[in-house]
Design a protein around this motif. Structure first.
Motif, PDB file in Angstrom:
ATOM      1  N   ILE A 292      -5.410   6.840  10.253  1.00 51.80           N
ATOM      2  CA  ILE A 292      -6.104   6.234   9.283  1.00 51.80           C
ATOM      3  C   ILE A 292      -7.611   5.625   9.786  1.00 51.80           C
ATOM      4  N   HIS A 293      -7.422   4.955  10.659  1.00 49.44           N
ATOM      5  CA  HIS A 293      -8.356   4.115  11.284  1.00 49.44           C
ATOM      6  C   HIS A 293      -9.506   5.320  11.652  1.00 49.44           C
ATOM      7  N   ALA A 294      -9.249   6.380  12.210  1.00 51.02           N
ATOM      8  CA  ALA A 294     -10.082   7.402  12.647  1.00 51.02           C
ATOM      9  C   ALA A 294     -10.943   8.008  11.199  1.00 51.02           C
ATOM     10  N   TYR A 295     -10.302   8.287  10.324  1.00 54.34           N
ATOM     11  CA  TYR A 295     -10.850   8.961   9.171  1.00 54.34           C
ATOM     12  C   TYR A 295     -11.780   7.859   8.457  1.00 54.34           C
ATOM     13  N   MET A 296     -11.370   6.605   8.410  1.00 47.28           N
ATOM     14  CA  MET A 296     -12.172   5.617   7.876  1.00 47.28           C
ATOM     15  C   MET A 296     -13.375   5.178   8.485  1.00 47.28           C
ATOM     16  N   ARG A 297     -13.680   5.993   9.705  1.00 44.58           N
ATOM     17  CA  ARG A 297     -14.856   5.585  10.240  1.00 44.58           C
ATOM     18  C   ARG A 297     -15.938   6.891   9.813  1.00 44.58           C
ATOM     19  N   LEU A 298     -15.500   7.620   9.076  1.00 40.98           N
ATOM     20  CA  LEU A 298     -16.407   8.655   8.633  1.00 40.98           C
ATOM     21  C   LEU A 298     -17.393   8.235   7.516  1.00 40.98           C
ATOM     22  N   LYS A 299     -18.431   8.705   7.763  1.00 44.87           N
ATOM     23  CA  LYS A 299     -19.522   8.276   6.755  1.00 44.87           C
ATOM     24  C   LYS A 299     -19.072   8.516   5.160  1.00 44.87           C
ATOM     25  N   HIS A 300     -18.387   9.789   4.979  1.00 47.28           N
ATOM     26  CA  HIS A 300     -17.787  10.024   3.698  1.00 47.28           C
ATOM     27  C   HIS A 300     -16.346  10.003   3.971  1.00 47.28           C
ATOM     28  N   ALA A 301     -15.816   8.875   3.842  1.00 47.59           N
ATOM     29  CA  ALA A 301     -14.224   8.989   4.327  1.00 47.59           C
ATOM     30  C   ALA A 301     -13.323   9.287   3.295  1.00 47.59           C
ATOM     31  N   PRO A 302     -12.240  10.003   3.561  1.00 47.83           N
ATOM     32  CA  PRO A 302     -11.430  10.443   2.405  1.00 47.83           C
ATOM     33  C   PRO A 302     -10.881   9.346   1.541  1.00 47.83           C
ATOM     34  N   TYR A 303     -10.517   9.791   0.409  1.00 49.83           N
ATOM     35  CA  TYR A 303      -9.679   8.714  -0.459  1.00 49.83           C
ATOM     36  C   TYR A 303      -8.261   8.853  -0.344  1.00 49.83           C
ATOM     37  N   PHE A 304      -7.495   8.037  -0.609  1.00 49.30           N
ATOM     38  CA  PHE A 304      -5.892   8.009  -0.440  1.00 49.30           C
ATOM     39  C   PHE A 304      -5.149   8.058  -1.802  1.00 49.30           C
ATOM     40  N   LEU A 305      -4.193   8.891  -1.802  1.00 50.41           N
ATOM     41  CA  LEU A 305      -3.467   9.377  -3.101  1.00 50.41           C
ATOM     42  C   LEU A 305      -1.992   8.961  -2.849  1.00 50.41           C
ATOM     43  N   LEU A 306      -1.440   8.151  -3.579  1.00 49.87           N
ATOM     44  CA  LEU A 306      -0.102   7.991  -3.368  1.00 49.87           C
ATOM     45  C   LEU A 306       0.896   8.611  -4.367  1.00 49.87           C
ATOM     46  N   CYS A 307       1.715   9.547  -3.868  1.00 50.13           N
ATOM     47  CA  CYS A 307       2.273  10.518  -4.756  1.00 50.13           C
ATOM     48  C   CYS A 307       3.842  10.033  -5.174  1.00 50.13           C
ATOM     49  N   ASP A 308       4.072   9.930  -6.313  1.00 48.98           N
ATOM     50  CA  ASP A 308       5.477   9.493  -6.609  1.00 48.98           C
ATOM     51  C   ASP A 308       6.130   8.130  -6.259  1.00 48.98           C
ATOM     52  N   ALA A 309       4.872   7.313  -6.199  1.00 49.94           N
ATOM     53  CA  ALA A 309       5.348   5.857  -5.514  1.00 49.94           C
ATOM     54  C   ALA A 309       5.170   4.991  -6.550  1.00 49.94           C
ATOM     55  N   GLY A 310       5.151   5.061  -7.899  1.00 46.16           N
ATOM     56  CA  GLY A 310       4.994   4.164  -8.967  1.00 46.16           C
ATOM     57  C   GLY A 310       3.547   4.043  -9.241  1.00 46.16           C
ATOM     58  N   PRO A 311       3.143   2.951 -10.259  1.00 46.79           N
ATOM     59  CA  PRO A 311       4.122   2.140 -10.737  1.00 46.79           C
ATOM     60  C   PRO A 311       4.806   2.690 -11.984  1.00 46.79           C
ATOM     61  N   ASP A 312       5.834   2.066 -12.576  1.00 45.77           N
ATOM     62  CA  ASP A 312       6.473   2.512 -13.712  1.00 45.77           C
ATOM     63  C   ASP A 312       5.259   2.226 -14.793  1.00 45.77           C
ATOM     64  N   ILE A 313       5.583   3.341 -15.709  1.00 46.17           N
ATOM     65  CA  ILE A 313       4.308   3.217 -16.918  1.00 46.17           C
ATOM     66  C   ILE A 313       5.247   3.144 -18.448  1.00 46.17           C
ATOM     67  N   GLN A 314       4.634   2.091 -18.983  1.00 42.34           N
ATOM     68  CA  GLN A 314       5.534   1.700 -20.328  1.00 42.34           C
ATOM     69  C   GLN A 314       4.766   2.634 -21.289  1.00 42.34           C
ATOM     70  N   ASP A 315       5.238   2.723 -22.324  1.00 43.48           N
ATOM     71  CA  ASP A 315       4.795   3.681 -23.491  1.00 43.48           C
ATOM     72  C   ASP A 315       3.779   2.579 -24.348  1.00 43.48           C
ATOM     73  N   ASP A 316       2.879   3.057 -25.113  1.00 41.73           N
ATOM     74  CA  ASP A 316       2.157   2.173 -25.962  1.00 41.73           C
ATOM     75  C   ASP A 316       2.965   1.223 -26.694  1.00 41.73           C
ATOM     76  N   HIS A 317       4.139   1.262 -27.159  1.00 45.75           N
ATOM     77  CA  HIS A 317       4.765   0.674 -28.115  1.00 45.75           C
ATOM     78  C   HIS A 317       5.284  -0.841 -27.248  1.00 45.75           C
ATOM     79  N   ALA A 318       5.833  -0.534 -25.987  1.00 44.03           N
ATOM     80  CA  ALA A 318       5.959  -1.407 -25.085  1.00 44.03           C
ATOM     81  C   ALA A 318       4.633  -2.391 -24.782  1.00 44.03           C
ATOM     82  N   VAL A 319       3.723  -1.978 -24.406  1.00 39.46           N
ATOM     83  CA  VAL A 319       2.397  -2.281 -23.966  1.00 39.46           C
ATOM     84  C   VAL A 319       2.180  -3.327 -25.169  1.00 39.46           C
TER      85      VAL A 319
END
Length: 799
Positions: A292-319
């Motif tokens: 990660i440290h190596a990639y973050m020294r890039l001028k155009h560093a990549p973004y991070f994508l957390l897959c299936d790691a939450g958060p839990d999403i409530q439906d509109d009624h609960a919100v």
């Protein structure tokens, strides 16, 4: 209890660190989030969210079409025709993605159940049509990036080459359809079990079942092979990127650096990538952190994508139940909704342990140094046309950039100090009664002049300094420096160094004072000739030719040159980003001759996102190899030959260079043939060039008591030597010699590089080519590929 990483971090507010952009992806999500749900995810700390483009209704419709088409094909008697099913346009029932205020903030995720690699024509055709429909519709809605699940098998696996070709062709077609979107192929770093999509693909009962993963030996380069096929078929399209699934166990460094050179848009992490720390909270090991440290020294560093790691999403009624609606507004804005108090029984889940850990890593990043912020990051992988120092007059800002590197000038000052000390110790004669005569050839704005004067003060050895500069604008600046900084101790001369006749001593004593004729001028010699004419490859800015031209003013018996010698070095590299950039320039052409001849131009570039393909530690075939060397001053017999050729005094007509002219500069032509060993298969896009220089080598002979202690002041841009010889020096970026077409080579190959430095007495240019060989027996080697002959003659450096 949630672990608060921030409580363990201390951060200096004045320091600038790389910023993490972290997104959220749910592989089971089948509907686009509502605005309230979208706000929930953003308020929990994520910056962006993926969304499916179509829904389960569309999936069911496609499955039905596949089954019907397969049944029709199996009952068809005429073998000379085939079923060609058509996927009809999307309907409102097929998608919940519509053009809205936040749509441009979504990252589209193409249906993971399509099978573009299927050997069954019906499945492959329907999959391709689905992808085109989704890309076209997302493009219409305003989505700017779409992640496409990558192939689940690689072309290196037996019988799957057709599948990857089909996939690549489908991506190429989708790029034409999605005129304003980036396509990002989601691939594992290597085929580690568990990294693939879990969704069942469209399939046919006639297709061959996969070999169980456990029974298959993992070849870590197969995924990269597939990516190489895809991006090659798409002509290195600037809208094509990679989303790289990071495994729990990182592969060998060779594969890590290979991916580092590729256009990575996202690094994706799932819970299985993490390990639990002593407190039971998710964390990453040291190797992952370094990645990660190596990639973050890039001028155009990549973004991070957390897959299936939450958060839990409530439906509109609960919100809606959770938000206090006592506000005067009937429906609060998204920002207001985030600050509304929530009822305890419907508390929104805001903390995410994986996200918290990434924010912790973000705070642990090394701050940018001042030189990174102001110079290095901006110049990363940015192509610059090589300078023409003899034919062009540089601007002040260019000199200012050169002068921003203290390391180079410190080394020059040390070299001059050593030379003056030994001059005194050896009791060498001087060319002036006022002290050692130093001439700075190509003075620019005078930084070396200042260092020469400082060296004289440090050593106590008196000097007489001359500053020679052809640039009329820099000449004005030098005169001012002599008035305001140097106290009139320097003689400034405006001329091309090759035309300078040397320091003026006096007028002829035999001339009568009453004579009307101007008395002739007597010129002396120079004891120490100092220059900073080196280029990124050592000789590419005509340092040899310039120093040859001024050598006649150097004292023949005791005069020295700083630098005294320099060597050019190279290594074959993979750099897809630079190749794509050069390809774009070549297609655009225009008035710039470097763009029109982009693949024949040696580019100056701060190489960063690259992969050195040659193996380390191979006896007699190192990763970086010397091409040639130049030394100064030249022996007198060579200088005599140069004069004879220029004057036509060579018996038989005056010689004749291979490239034309009389051959007066042929002694500066060079040629090399180098062999690099590559253990892992890969592709090269060109050659990276570096140099090393000896500014000053002690002239005092070694004794038994002082063996190995001779003074040697050096400069180096070689990655493996720069820290030892000139740490933190940034004056010279490497040079890049591109290939017109990428050259793929198999494992255990040898790359043979041939390069020429050519001259015709008026200009200097380079020619280069690369060939790939592989041993098939102990005595037989076959050629498996080769590049065209590249030549920079059309953009040659003019003498």
């Amino acid at each position: 209890m949630a672990y608060d990483y921030s409580s363990h971090d201390s951060e200096n507010q004045d320091e600038v660190r790389p910023a993490f952009h972290i997104g959220q992806h749910n592989s089971t999500r089948s509907e686009t989030l509502t605005n309230l749900q979208y706000g929930q995810v953003l308020n929990s700390g994520f910056r962006f969210i993926t969304t499916p483009i179509t829904n389960t209704h569309f999936h069911e419709r496609i499955v039905k079409l596949v089954n019907e088409s397969l049944a029709q094909a199996s009952s068809q008697q005429n073998t000379g025709s085939r079923i060609d099913p058509i996927v009809t346009s999307l309907t409102p029932e097929d998608t919940t993605l519509f053009p809205e205020l936040y749509t441009s903030g979504y990252v589209g995720y193409a249906s993971p159940w399509i099978d573009l690699c299927s050997p069954n024509h019906i499945v492959a055709s329907i999959s391709r049509q689905v992808l085109n429909l989704e890309v076209d519709y997302a493009n219409f809605c305003g989505v700017r990036s779409i992640i496409v699940p990558g192939p689940r098998q690689d072309c290196a696996q037996v019988g799957n080459g057709q599948g990857i070709a089909q996939y690549a062709r489908a991506i190429q077609e989708a790029l034409l359809i999605g005129t304003r979107v980036n396509l990002i192929v989601h691939l594992p770093m290597y085929r580690e079990p568990g990294l693939e999509e879990k969704v069942t693909q469209l399939s046919s009962s006639h297709e061959t079942q996969d070999i169980p993963q456990a029974s298959r030996e993992i070849d870590i380069f197969t995924t990269w092979d597939s990516w190489h096929v895809i991006r090659t078929a798409c002509d290195y399209d600037a809208k094509l990127f990679v989303a790289l699934r990071v495994p729990r166990v990182l592969p060998a460094k060779e594969l890590q650096t290979r991916w580092f050179s590729e256009p990575i848009q996202y690094l994706t992490y799932s819970p299985s990538t993490f390990q639990a720390n002593k407190a039971g909270h998710p964390s990453l090991g040291r190797a992952h952190q370094e990645l990660i440290h190596a990639y973050m020294r890039l001028k155009h560093a990549p973004y991070f994508l957390l897959c299936d790691a939450g958060p839990d999403i409530q439906d509109d009624h609960a919100v809606a139940q959770a938000i206090d609606t006592s506000s005067a507004s009937e429906f609060p804005a998204l920002g207001d909704a985030a600050t509304q108090p929530v009822k305890d029984e419907h508390k929104i889940q805001g903390h995410n342990a994986y996200l918290a850990y990434f924010r912790h890593l973000e705070r642990q990043q090394e701050p940018y140094t001042e030189i990174e912020l102001n110079t290095l990051t901006n110049f990363q992988d940015w192509l610059q046309s090589p300078l023409q120092p003899l034919s062009d007059n540089l601007e002040s800002v260019t000199y200012e950039v050169f002068e921003g590197d203290p390391v180079k000038y410190n080394q020059y000052e040390i070299a001059i100090e050593e030379a003056l000390r030994e001059w005194s110790e050896l009791k060498k004669p001087t060319s002036s009664p006022d002290g050692v005569v130093i001439a700075v050839a190509g003075s620019g704005r005078g930084p070396l002049v200042t260092r020469a004067l400082k060296a004289s003060k440090t050593t106590g050895v008196p000097v007489k300094v001359w500053a020679v500069e052809k640039n009329p604008n820099a000449y004005v600046y030098l005169l001012r420096q002599n008035q305001t900084v140097w106290g009139g101790r320097v003689t400034v001369v405006k001329t091309d160094m090759r035309a300078w006749k040397g320091p003026v001593l006096s007028s002829s004593s035999s001339s009568s004072p009453d004579s009307a004729a101007e008395p002739p001028v007597v010129h002396g010699k120079v004891d120490i000739l100092v220059s900073e004419l080196l280029g990124s490859f050592g000789d590419n800015e005509l340092s040899p030719e310039c120093l040859d031209g001024i050598q006649h003013v150097l004292a023949p018996t005791h005069g020295i040159s700083i630098p005294s010698s320099y060597t050019a070095h190279m290594s074959p590299i993979s750099t897809p980003r630079l190749y794509a950039d050069i390809r774009t320039r070549a297609e655009q052409g225009g008035g710039d001759p470097c763009n029109a001849n982009a693949f024949d131009t040696p580019w100056v570039v701060r190489l960063f996102a690259l992969d050195f393909v040659a193996a380390r530690g191979v006896p007699d075939h190192p990763r970086f190899q010397q091409a040639w060397e130049f030394a100064h001053p030249l022996p007198q017999n060579i200088m005599n030959n140069i004069t004879a050729r220029r004057s036509g005094g060579v018996v038989g007509g005056g010689g004749g260079s291979m490239a034309g002219g009389v051959g007066a500069n042929d002694h500066n032509a060079r040629q090399c043939h180098l062999t690099f060993v590559c253990k892992s298969r890969g592709v090269i896009h060109g050659l990276a060039g570096y140099f090393e220089a000896v500014l000053y080598a002690s002239q005092i002979e070694e004794t038994a008591e002082k063996k190995g202690n001779r003074a040697m002041v050096e400069l180096s841009t070689l990655p493996e030597m720069i820290d030892r010889k000139s740490k933190d020096m940034v004056s010279w970026f490497p040079i890049f010699f591109p290939l017109k077409q990428p050259l793929y080579f198999p494992s255990d190959s040898e790359l043979e590089v041939t390069m020429w430095r050519q001259t015709d007495d008026a200009k200097v240019w380079y020619e280069w080519m690369v060939e790939a060989f592989r041993w098939v027996s102990e005595t037989e080697r076959i050629k498996v590929g080769g590049s065209d002959l590249c030549s920079s003659r059309k953009v040659a450096c003019l003498m």
